[in-house]
Design a protein around this motif. Structure first.
Motif, PDB file in Angstrom:
ATOM      1  N   ASP A 187       0.919  -1.174   0.602  1.00 57.39           N
ATOM      2  CA  ASP A 187      -0.253   0.042  -0.243  1.00 57.39           C
ATOM      3  C   ASP A 187       1.008   1.686  -0.023  1.00 57.39           C
ATOM      4  OD1 ASP A 187      -2.167  -1.464  -0.273  1.00 57.39           O
ATOM      5  OD2 ASP A 187      -2.928  -1.378   2.161  1.00 57.39           O
ATOM      6  N   ASN A 188       1.972   1.322   0.896  1.00 51.38           N
ATOM      7  CA  ASN A 188       2.942   2.496   0.808  1.00 51.38           C
ATOM      8  C   ASN A 188       3.479   2.320  -0.135  1.00 51.38           C
ATOM      9  OD1 ASN A 188       2.370   2.798   3.543  1.00 51.38           O
ATOM     10  ND2 ASN A 188       4.056   2.124   4.443  1.00 51.38           N
ATOM     11  N   ARG A 189       3.883   1.248  -0.818  1.00 46.89           N
ATOM     12  CA  ARG A 189       5.047   1.951  -2.132  1.00 46.89           C
ATOM     13  C   ARG A 189       4.345   2.262  -3.447  1.00 46.89           C
ATOM     14  NH1 ARG A 189       8.252  -3.594  -2.829  1.00 46.89           N
ATOM     15  NH2 ARG A 189       8.228  -3.011  -0.787  1.00 46.89           N
ATOM     16  N   THR A 190       2.799   1.446  -3.413  1.00 43.16           N
ATOM     17  CA  THR A 190       2.233   1.998  -4.783  1.00 43.16           C
ATOM     18  C   THR A 190       1.528   3.320  -4.367  1.00 43.16           C
ATOM     19  OG1 THR A 190       1.355  -0.418  -4.599  1.00 43.16           O
ATOM     20  CG2 THR A 190      -0.593   1.568  -5.275  1.00 43.16           C
ATOM     21  N   LYS A 191       1.263   4.146  -3.392  1.00 44.33           N
ATOM     22  CA  LYS A 191       0.884   5.034  -2.985  1.00 44.33           C
ATOM     23  C   LYS A 191       1.995   6.777  -3.175  1.00 44.33           C
ATOM     24  CE  LYS A 191      -1.701   8.197   0.018  1.00 44.33           C
ATOM     25  NZ  LYS A 191      -2.607   7.911   1.671  1.00 44.33           N
ATOM     26  N   TYR A 192       2.781   6.213  -2.984  1.00 41.73           N
ATOM     27  CA  TYR A 192       4.332   7.290  -2.261  1.00 41.73           C
ATOM     28  C   TYR A 192       4.972   6.551  -3.811  1.00 41.73           C
ATOM     29  CZ  TYR A 192       1.868   8.170   1.821  1.00 41.73           C
ATOM     30  OH  TYR A 192       0.968   9.177   2.787  1.00 41.73           O
ATOM     31  N   LEU A 193       4.562   5.496  -4.638  1.00 40.24           N
ATOM     32  CA  LEU A 193       6.098   5.518  -5.177  1.00 40.24           C
ATOM     33  C   LEU A 193       6.360   6.630  -6.414  1.00 40.24           C
ATOM     34  CD1 LEU A 193       8.387   3.009  -6.274  1.00 40.24           C
ATOM     35  CD2 LEU A 193       6.277   2.532  -8.089  1.00 40.24           C
ATOM     36  N   LEU A 194       5.199   7.499  -6.806  1.00 38.67           N
ATOM     37  CA  LEU A 194       5.573   8.790  -7.885  1.00 38.67           C
ATOM     38  C   LEU A 194       6.260   9.509  -7.006  1.00 38.67           C
ATOM     39  CD1 LEU A 194       5.302   9.626 -10.437  1.00 38.67           C
ATOM     40  CD2 LEU A 194       3.551  10.812  -9.117  1.00 38.67           C
ATOM     41  N   ILE A 195       5.740  10.092  -5.863  1.00 41.02           N
ATOM     42  CA  ILE A 195       6.847  10.980  -4.898  1.00 41.02           C
ATOM     43  C   ILE A 195       8.493  10.559  -4.992  1.00 41.02           C
ATOM     44  CG2 ILE A 195       5.883  10.470  -2.872  1.00 41.02           C
ATOM     45  CD1 ILE A 195       6.824  13.897  -4.311  1.00 41.02           C
ATOM     46  N   CYS A 196       7.976   8.799  -4.922  1.00 43.36           N
ATOM     47  CA  CYS A 196      10.025   8.487  -4.448  1.00 43.36           C
ATOM     48  C   CYS A 196      10.724   8.380  -5.838  1.00 43.36           C
ATOM     49  CB  CYS A 196       9.335   7.026  -3.833  1.00 43.36           C
ATOM     50  SG  CYS A 196       8.604   6.871  -1.992  1.00 43.36           S
ATOM     51  N   THR A 197      10.021   8.308  -6.787  1.00 43.62           N
ATOM     52  CA  THR A 197      11.418   8.341  -8.232  1.00 43.62           C
ATOM     53  C   THR A 197      11.702   9.981  -8.582  1.00 43.62           C
ATOM     54  OG1 THR A 197       8.909   8.832  -8.851  1.00 43.62           O
ATOM     55  CG2 THR A 197      10.148   6.253  -8.538  1.00 43.62           C
ATOM     56  N   LEU A 198      10.817  10.509  -7.777  1.00 47.03           N
ATOM     57  CA  LEU A 198      11.195  11.769  -8.158  1.00 47.03           C
ATOM     58  C   LEU A 198      11.789  12.622  -6.793  1.00 47.03           C
ATOM     59  CD1 LEU A 198       7.410  14.062  -8.793  1.00 47.03           C
ATOM     60  CD2 LEU A 198       9.595  13.217 -10.919  1.00 47.03           C
ATOM     61  N   LEU A 199      12.472  12.231  -6.116  1.00 42.59           N
ATOM     62  CA  LEU A 199      13.407  12.094  -4.493  1.00 42.59           C
ATOM     63  C   LEU A 199      14.371  11.518  -5.340  1.00 42.59           C
ATOM     64  CD1 LEU A 199      10.660  12.211  -1.680  1.00 42.59           C
ATOM     65  CD2 LEU A 199      11.844  14.527  -2.582  1.00 42.59           C
ATOM     66  N   ALA A 200      14.564  10.471  -5.741  1.00 44.01           N
ATOM     67  CA  ALA A 200      15.869   9.516  -5.950  1.00 44.01           C
ATOM     68  C   ALA A 200      16.410   9.826  -6.902  1.00 44.01           C
ATOM     69  CB  ALA A 200      15.330   8.079  -6.062  1.00 44.01           C
ATOM     70  N   TYR A 201      15.602  10.602  -8.076  1.00 44.53           N
ATOM     71  CA  TYR A 201      16.179  11.628  -9.025  1.00 44.53           C
ATOM     72  C   TYR A 201      17.080  12.763  -8.514  1.00 44.53           C
ATOM     73  CZ  TYR A 201      17.117  14.372 -13.017  1.00 44.53           C
ATOM     74  OH  TYR A 201      17.536  15.195 -13.893  1.00 44.53           O
ATOM     75  N   VAL A 202      16.516  13.477  -7.849  1.00 45.47           N
ATOM     76  CA  VAL A 202      16.525  14.401  -7.102  1.00 45.47           C
ATOM     77  C   VAL A 202      17.953  13.917  -6.084  1.00 45.47           C
ATOM     78  CG1 VAL A 202      16.360  16.563  -5.555  1.00 45.47           C
ATOM     79  CG2 VAL A 202      15.061  15.958  -7.868  1.00 45.47           C
ATOM     80  N   THR A 203      18.051  12.837  -5.463  1.00 48.04           N
ATOM     81  CA  THR A 203      19.056  12.189  -4.149  1.00 48.04           C
ATOM     82  C   THR A 203      20.359  12.794  -5.236  1.00 48.04           C
ATOM     83  OG1 THR A 203      17.458  11.286  -2.755  1.00 48.04           O
ATOM     84  CG2 THR A 203      19.668  10.652  -2.747  1.00 48.04           C
ATOM     85  N   GLY A 204      19.675  11.195  -6.537  1.00 50.24           N
ATOM     86  CA  GLY A 204      20.615  11.334  -7.138  1.00 50.24           C
ATOM     87  C   GLY A 204      21.491  12.439  -7.932  1.00 50.24           C
ATOM     88  N   THR A 205      21.141  13.613  -8.237  1.00 53.91           N
ATOM     89  CA  THR A 205      21.524  14.891  -8.363  1.00 53.91           C
ATOM     90  C   THR A 205      22.664  15.853  -8.009  1.00 53.91           C
ATOM     91  OG1 THR A 205      19.671  14.860 -10.092  1.00 53.91           O
ATOM     92  CG2 THR A 205      20.675  16.766  -9.842  1.00 53.91           C
ATOM     93  N   LEU A 206      22.260  15.550  -6.522  1.00 62.36           N
ATOM     94  CA  LEU A 206      22.552  16.552  -5.122  1.00 62.36           C
ATOM     95  C   LEU A 206      23.582  14.887  -4.604  1.00 62.36           C
ATOM     96  CD1 LEU A 206      19.437  18.263  -3.056  1.00 62.36           C
ATOM     97  CD2 LEU A 206      20.738  18.588  -5.204  1.00 62.36           C
TER      98      LEU A 206
END
Length: 256
Positions: free
Chosen positions: A130-149
């Motif tokens: 349930d958690n990953r389905t609900k928040y997966l999109l925002i987590c992918t965006l955060l993962a991209y930003v985290t990788g960049t920084l």
């Protein structure tokens, strides 16, 4: 020369132990150690750190994999976005002022540090799917930003990634650390490739750092599988405060 090489090995050893234990890449130790103790320029330390992080992450994550403490589904999904972020960060590293990136990351790290201290109530715990389905999109965006920084400042990104997996996705802390460690390995490999192709990796410094990090990463990963969550959260808080200080001190002094 021999003394310098010893410092590089000690840098890798310290970064490996801490990174493997906490599920970090180890860059939060490596970059300050290389710049402050060994006197290496920050522009040289960052590519070396990112490259050594690859070795540390795969070495440490092996221990987590053996004990089933890695969520491979999340690794496959989020690592793709972290890789893209790492490539972006390494490509634009020469154009973005270091002080701007450092101050931005400082804000994120401080928020994460205090958020991690929150105690989750039993009633707030939801199923992992349930958690990953609900928040997966925002987590992918955060993962991209985290990788960049992460690529810009020479860290693995675990100080941000682990709280994302723990607080948002809802993974147990030990699984979050193991998953983070493996993801960092893939993403840092992408960034180090870009740095290598641009001729930015100092091969005189790298071998000593890698030697130390191999030794430290294995032992740190083993300790991490036995760590108590409360101890890990406290260590994370201390490390993130230290990182915030290291990132913000010089930029703030320049502004003042």
């Amino acid at each position: 020369m021999m003394f310098d090489q010893l410092l590089y090995v000690l840098c890798g050893l310290s970064a490996g132990l801490l990174g493997g234990y906490l599920g970090l890449g180890g860059g939060i130790v490596m970059v300050p150690f290389l710049t402050v103790i060994a006197g290496v320029d920050i522009k040289v330390a960052v590519p070396v750190s990112v490259t050594a992080i690859v070795v540390n992450s795969f070495s440490a994550s092996n221990e987590y994999l053996k004990k089933g403490m890695v969520d491979l589904e999340l690794v496959i999904i989020l690592a793709v976005f972290m890789v893209l972020g790492n490539i972006t960060g390494s490509l634009v590293s020469g154009y973005v002022p270091a002080q701007h990136t450092s101050l931005l990351l400082t804000v994120i790290v401080l928020y994460t540090a205090f958020s991690l201290l929150k105690t989750r109530k039993v009633t707030e715990k939801m199923s992992f799917k349930d958690n990953r389905t609900k928040y997966l999109l925002i987590c992918t965006l955060l993962a991209y930003v985290t990788g960049t920084l992460a690529a810009l400042v020479g860290i693995g990104g675990g100080v941000i990634l682990v709280p994302i997996l723990y607080l948002i996705i809802g993974l147990p802390l030990t699984t979050a650390r193991g998953t983070s460690s493996l993801m960092i390995g893939f993403s840092s490999a992408a960034a180090s490739t870009v740095y290598f192709l641009n001729g930015q990796i100092d091969t005189n410094i790298l071998p000593g750092v890698v030697l130390g990090i191999i030794l430290g990463g294995k032992f740190g990963g083993y300790l991490g599988t036995m760590a108590k969550p409360l101890i890990v959260k406290i260590l994370f808080f201390i490390i993130m405060l230290y990182l915030a200080y290291r990132l913000s001190y010089e930029p703030l002094m320049e502004l003042l």
